[in-house]
Design a protein around this motif. Structure first.
Motif, PDB file in Angstrom:
ATOM      1  N   THR A 184       0.942  -1.260   0.089  1.00 53.25           N
ATOM      2  CA  THR A 184      -0.073   0.232   0.023  1.00 53.25           C
ATOM      3  C   THR A 184       0.857   1.118  -0.118  1.00 53.25           C
ATOM      4  O   THR A 184       1.396   1.548   0.968  1.00 53.25           O
ATOM      5  N   CYS A 208      -1.899  -4.410  -5.655  1.00 52.49           N
ATOM      6  CA  CYS A 208      -1.615  -3.742  -4.341  1.00 52.49           C
ATOM      7  C   CYS A 208      -2.618  -2.353  -4.549  1.00 52.49           C
ATOM      8  O   CYS A 208      -3.262  -2.177  -5.491  1.00 52.49           O
ATOM      9  N   ASP A 209      -2.768  -1.522  -3.158  1.00 51.72           N
ATOM     10  CA  ASP A 209      -3.278  -0.358  -3.194  1.00 51.72           C
ATOM     11  C   ASP A 209      -2.402   0.945  -3.374  1.00 51.72           C
ATOM     12  O   ASP A 209      -1.187   0.713  -2.850  1.00 51.72           O
ATOM     13  N   THR A 211      -2.641   5.449  -3.055  1.00 53.57           N
ATOM     14  CA  THR A 211      -3.433   6.739  -2.949  1.00 53.57           C
ATOM     15  C   THR A 211      -2.371   7.628  -3.611  1.00 53.57           C
ATOM     16  O   THR A 211      -1.381   7.857  -3.069  1.00 53.57           O
ATOM     17  N   ASN A 241      -5.999  -1.217  -6.520  1.00 52.42           N
ATOM     18  CA  ASN A 241      -6.882  -0.208  -6.174  1.00 52.42           C
ATOM     19  C   ASN A 241      -6.180   1.039  -6.122  1.00 52.42           C
ATOM     20  O   ASN A 241      -5.372   0.987  -5.277  1.00 52.42           O
TER      21      ASN A 241
END
Length: 260
Positions: A184, A208-209, A211, A241
């Protein structure tokens, strides 16, 4: 007697970081790794302005801050040049967000045949360091490695704030940054420019994630030179994501699908 006993108890219970020290390179130690080896949790290592020719620098799982100096414009004035002898930094000992790396230029790293998994500028294996105001420049990931600028995998959770990824290259995923296998990653106010790779010129996300907030992606390319048709000029996503907000995409390109 009671007062002395109370003072003793307080002393025993005081955390180790209460005695944190500042270690200087090259003032106190000739190399960055020597300073890290001598440090304990809570210490700060300050690296004077200049260029240092080191590679595979490993924090050893310590909760320390490794910082360079900045110029009048707040840009890093301290550079670490790996000279193609491996990754510049390797975080492979369960580092947490309390391992902080800031105000540094990480350049000319290439794990290649030197035993790393990827990440010319920084490799993270099950580690979650924090990078602030760092520049990842002219790094490579060749011979099947991923993440020219940085590579995080095996449940790594790094954070990048106000970092720049400039002209890094990967023969595989993620010219600037590649994250995979249940990691992440968080990117805040970062800039990716002139990076190239097979899948994801700037960033590749694989299971994986991630942002991404307030970042810029300019003139990155998924060039396909080493792997035929390539996708994701700026970002490539495979079963991951991704949350993207307040970002700018300009002049990115791909030989396959998805220029942006």
């Amino acid at each position: 007697m009671q007062k002395s006993l109370t003072s003793l108890i307080i002393t025993i219970l005081m955390p180790s970081f209460a005695f944190a020290a500042t270690l200087h390179v090259p003032g106190d130690y000739h190399t960055i790794q020597e300073a890290i080896n001598a440090s304990v949790n809570g210490d700060t290592i300050v690296i004077a302005a200049g260029t240092y020719y080191e590679h595979s620098i490993n924090p050893g799982g310590k909760a320390i801050q490794i910082s360079g100096e900045v110029d009048a414009n707040g840009m890093p004035a301290t550079a670490i040049d790996a000279q193609g002898q491996g990754s510049v930094v390797r975080c492979t000992n369960n580092e947490t967000s309390n391992t902080m790396i800031s105000d540094l230029v990480l350049s000319h790293g290439n794990p290649g045949q030197f035993g790393g998994f990827g990440g010319g500028g920084a490799e993270m294996f099950g580690a979650s360091p924090t990078f602030k105001n760092c520049t990842f420049a002219y790094n490579e990931a060749t011979q099947g490695n991923e993440g020219g600028g940085a590579f995080c995998f095996n449940a790594s959770n790094p954070r990048f704030e106000n970092c720049r990824f400039i002209e890094n290259h990967s023969d595989g995923f993620g010219g600037g940054l590649s994250c995979s296998y249940y990691s992440t990653a968080t990117l805040i106010d970062c800039v990716f420019t002139g990076n190239s790779g097979c899948y994801g010129g700037a960033v590749a996300v694989y299971e994986c994630d991630m942002t991404i907030i307030g970042c810029k992606f300019v003139q990155n390319s998924s060039d396909g030179y080493f792997c035929g048709s390539s996708d994701g000029g700026a970002i490539y996503n495979y079963e991951g994501n991704i949350s993207i907000s307040d970002c700018e995409f300009r002049e990115n390109s791909a030989s396959g699908q998805g220029g942006a």
